[in-house]
Structure formats: structure tokens, C-alpha cells
Design a protein around this motif. Structure first.
Motif, PDB file in Angstrom:
ATOM      1  N   GLN A  57      -0.958   2.065  -1.156  1.00 57.34           N
ATOM      2  CA  GLN A  57      -2.182   1.851  -1.933  1.00 57.34           C
ATOM      3  C   GLN A  57      -2.708   3.173  -2.486  1.00 57.34           C
ATOM      4  OE1 GLN A  57      -5.160  -0.534   0.091  1.00 57.34           O
ATOM      5  NE2 GLN A  57      -3.606  -1.884   0.956  1.00 57.34           N
ATOM      6  N   GLN A 104     -11.778  -2.070   2.646  1.00 60.10           N
ATOM      7  CA  GLN A 104     -10.731  -2.348   1.660  1.00 60.10           C
ATOM      8  C   GLN A 104     -10.973  -1.515   0.406  1.00 60.10           C
ATOM      9  OE1 GLN A 104      -9.440  -6.878   1.962  1.00 60.10           O
ATOM     10  NE2 GLN A 104     -11.609  -6.712   1.709  1.00 60.10           N
ATOM     11  N   GLU A 118     -11.586  -0.885  -3.227  1.00 56.86           N
ATOM     12  CA  GLU A 118     -12.119  -1.675  -4.338  1.00 56.86           C
ATOM     13  C   GLU A 118     -12.366  -0.730  -5.508  1.00 56.86           C
ATOM     14  OE1 GLU A 118     -15.368  -4.290  -3.502  1.00 56.86           O
ATOM     15  OE2 GLU A 118     -14.837  -4.519  -1.393  1.00 56.86           O
ATOM     16  N   PRO A 175      -6.520  -6.064  -0.145  1.00 54.03           N
ATOM     17  CA  PRO A 175      -6.475  -6.318   1.296  1.00 54.03           C
ATOM     18  C   PRO A 175      -5.696  -5.205   1.991  1.00 54.03           C
ATOM     19  CG  PRO A 175      -5.892  -8.286   0.034  1.00 54.03           C
ATOM     20  CD  PRO A 175      -5.932  -7.148  -0.941  1.00 54.03           C
ATOM     21  N   HIS A 176      -5.961  -4.985   3.271  1.00 50.92           N
ATOM     22  CA  HIS A 176      -5.322  -3.879   3.980  1.00 50.92           C
ATOM     23  C   HIS A 176      -3.791  -3.960   3.934  1.00 50.92           C
ATOM     24  CE1 HIS A 176      -9.338  -3.484   6.158  1.00 50.92           C
ATOM     25  NE2 HIS A 176      -9.159  -2.344   5.526  1.00 50.92           N
ATOM     26  N   TYR A 222      -1.944  -5.227   1.489  1.00 50.70           N
ATOM     27  CA  TYR A 222      -1.348  -5.119   0.156  1.00 50.70           C
ATOM     28  C   TYR A 222      -0.461  -3.877   0.145  1.00 50.70           C
ATOM     29  CZ  TYR A 222      -0.947  -3.798  -4.751  1.00 50.70           C
ATOM     30  OH  TYR A 222      -0.466  -3.424  -5.978  1.00 50.70           O
TER      31      TYR A 222
END
Length: 291
Positions: free
Chosen positions: A12, A53, A55, A76-77, A79
Motif C-alpha cells: 500500500q 486504514q 484513506e 482495507p488493511h 488490500y
């Protein structure tokens, strides 16, 4: 081999770094100041609490006219091994076109393989496909150039929870209501009560977002739909999204297990022409004590 939370969070951060290099101008990516550092701190010390999360939103210019479209992203964590939450919005789109745009976006993202980084793919899809919906909006506006009465419907949801304490959850509630132009309130404590009012699709999006991923002790107790030929703003009972915290009773220990003063809450409801909702929420008729 099972994918770890650490690997997902690292991916992420890698994707965010890539997007920031692709959208370097101020205002193109709106990302909370502590969003990335919070994840980085967790990766350095995984024994601590999970970070919020990630955003953020990406502002896109679509077509030669550079129509503004905003892509809102919630990760979401786990992802990219679970789907991201995406919502595209534009003031140039009517409600129906915006709904169709997001339905198409969700369908496209769901067709991609789990484990792939999908936000840039979502950005490209929105850029490539928004014009179709914008053109439909223009055509429908031209065909409706004759004066017609357009009816709007205000949607109001009354939501009950066993309790609302966590700061992270309260921030999510208030941010989501603001992003979706919803008015109402959030009553913190035990019980917890939320009211949101606005366009139906925005209320339903709020209901979907706040329940994700696992808010179990929550239910929508009552829904109101009020149709008008004017602006729905004239039907709103609340002028903003209020943070309600009445006098509480009970144990102020580690669990913050205390009850809100429901008499004060009943008085608040009556001041906003909603006294009848008390019985719907709690199953008993509310009565104010004599003073």
C-alpha cells in the motif's frame, strides 16, 4: 503461501508513493498528514495497535474540457488481497449517471486478480470512461430543456448501535458524512445513535462504509423518504453533522462503559421534530421529567 499484513501494508505504501510521483501537483492527491507515518510506525513496531486504514482522494481532469472527477479511496488493511473501497464523484454528473459510473468501476475492479495493486487501474478506468457518462448527462439535459418539474427525495436513516466509543470509528463517521454531504448527528457513548439525511445514494453509501469491515452491533432502525419539488435542503432537520455528547452515568473505567442521559437525548429529538423516533429506537415511549 499465506500473505501477511506487513506485506500488504508495504505494498500500500509503495502504491501511494507511486501515485504521489504521478500526481505531484498540490491538491491532486488529498492524503491525511499522519496517514503514511502511522503505517510506517506500525511496520517498525508491529506489536502496537493497527494503524487507521489508508484513506485518500485523487482529483482528476477528464477530457478536453477538464471536467473535475474525484476518486475517493479507502484501503482495507489486507488490500491488495481484498478489494479497495472506491467512489467516483463529480458535480457535472447527475445522480443516476454517478451511480452508473460507480457500478461500472466496481465491476471493472472486481474483474482484476486479487493481489494486484488496483488504484492506478481505477484512475485510468475513470479517466477513460467518465466521458461516456458526462455525455449522457449533457444529452439528457438538452432533451429536458423544456421546463419540467423535477422531484427530489430526502432520505433519512436512523441507526442504532450498542455503543460508540472508539475515536477512530467516530472520525470515520464524521469524515464519511462530510464527504457525502449528509447532515444529522452522532450520539457517542452507550447506546450510540446516528442519524444521516441527504440524497438516498449518499445515505446508502454511508451505511455501507461505516459497517465495513465488521461493525456487528449496529442496525438501521428506521428510514424516512420525503419527496419535494424544491430543494431537499429545505426538508433537512439538521443544518450540519453534530457531535452529541450528553451527561453520562456509570463507570468511567478502562472500558468507558457508561450510559448517555436519554432524557437529554429525547429533548434534543423533540427540538428537531423527531420525538416519535425515541420509541422506534428504544421500544419505549419517551417522557421528559418535570422540572
Amino acid at each position: 503461501m499465506a500473505v501477511t499484513l506487513k506485506e500488504c501494508l508495504e505494498l500500500q505504501l509503495l502504491e501511494v508513493e507511486m501515485l504521489l510521483s504521478m500526481f505531484p501537483k498540490k491538491g491532486e492527491i488529498n492524503l491525511g498528514e499522519d496517514a503514511v507515518p502511522a503505517v510506517q510506525r506500525y511496520l517498525r513496531n508491529a506489536d502496537g495497535a493497527l494503524p487507521p486504514q489508508l484513506e485518500y482522494s485523487i482529483a482528476l481532469d477528464v477530457g478536453e474540457a477538464k471536467v473535475k472527477v474525484e476518486l475517493q479511496v479507502v484501503l482495507p488493511h489486507m488490500y491488495p488481497h481484498v478489494a479497495p473501497q472506491l467512489f467516483a464523484r463529480s458535480n457535472a454528473l447527475h445522480r443516476q449517471q454517478q451511480l452508473q459510473l460507480n457500478t461500472g468501476l466496481a465491476s471493472h475492479i472486481s474483474s482484476l486478480d486479487s493481489g494486484e495493486l488496483r488504484i492506478y487501474e481505477a484512475v485510468q478506468w475513470v479517466k477513460d470512461n467518465s466521458l461516456t457518462y458526462l455525455e449522457n448527462t449533457k444529452i439528457s439535459s438538452e432533451s429536458a430543456s423544456k421546463e419540467v418539474v423535477v422531484k427530489e427525495t430526502l432520505h433519512r436513516m436512523w441507526i442504532y448501535s450498542h455503543h460508540i466509543y472508539r475515536q477512530e470509528l467516530r472520525k470515520k463517521i464524521f469524515d464519511c458524512a462530510k464527504n457525502l454531504n449528509l447532515t444529522g448527528f452522532c450520539l457517542t457513548g452507550k447506546p450510540g445513535v446516528i442519524c444521516v439525511e441527504g440524497l438516498r445514494e449518499n445515505c446508502e453509501e454511508f451505511w455501507r462504509v461505516i459497517r465495513y469491515p465488521n461493525w456487528k452491533h449496529i442496525s438501521c432502525k428506521h428510514v424516512e423518504n420525503i419527496e419535494t419539488e424544491g430543494s431537499i435542503d429545505n426538508l433537512r432537520l439538521f443544518h450540519g453533522f453534530e457531535d452529541l455528547q450528553f451527561q453520562a452515568h456509570g463507570d468511567y473505567g478502562l472500558r468507558n462503559d457508561y450510559h448517555m442521559d436519554l432524557g437529554q437525548f429525547l429533548e434534543f429529538l423533540k427540538q428537531h421534530q423527531s420525538g416519535n423516533i425515541f420509541q422506534i429506537l428504544f421500544g419505549v415511549e419517551g417522557k421528559l421529567s418535570d422540572k
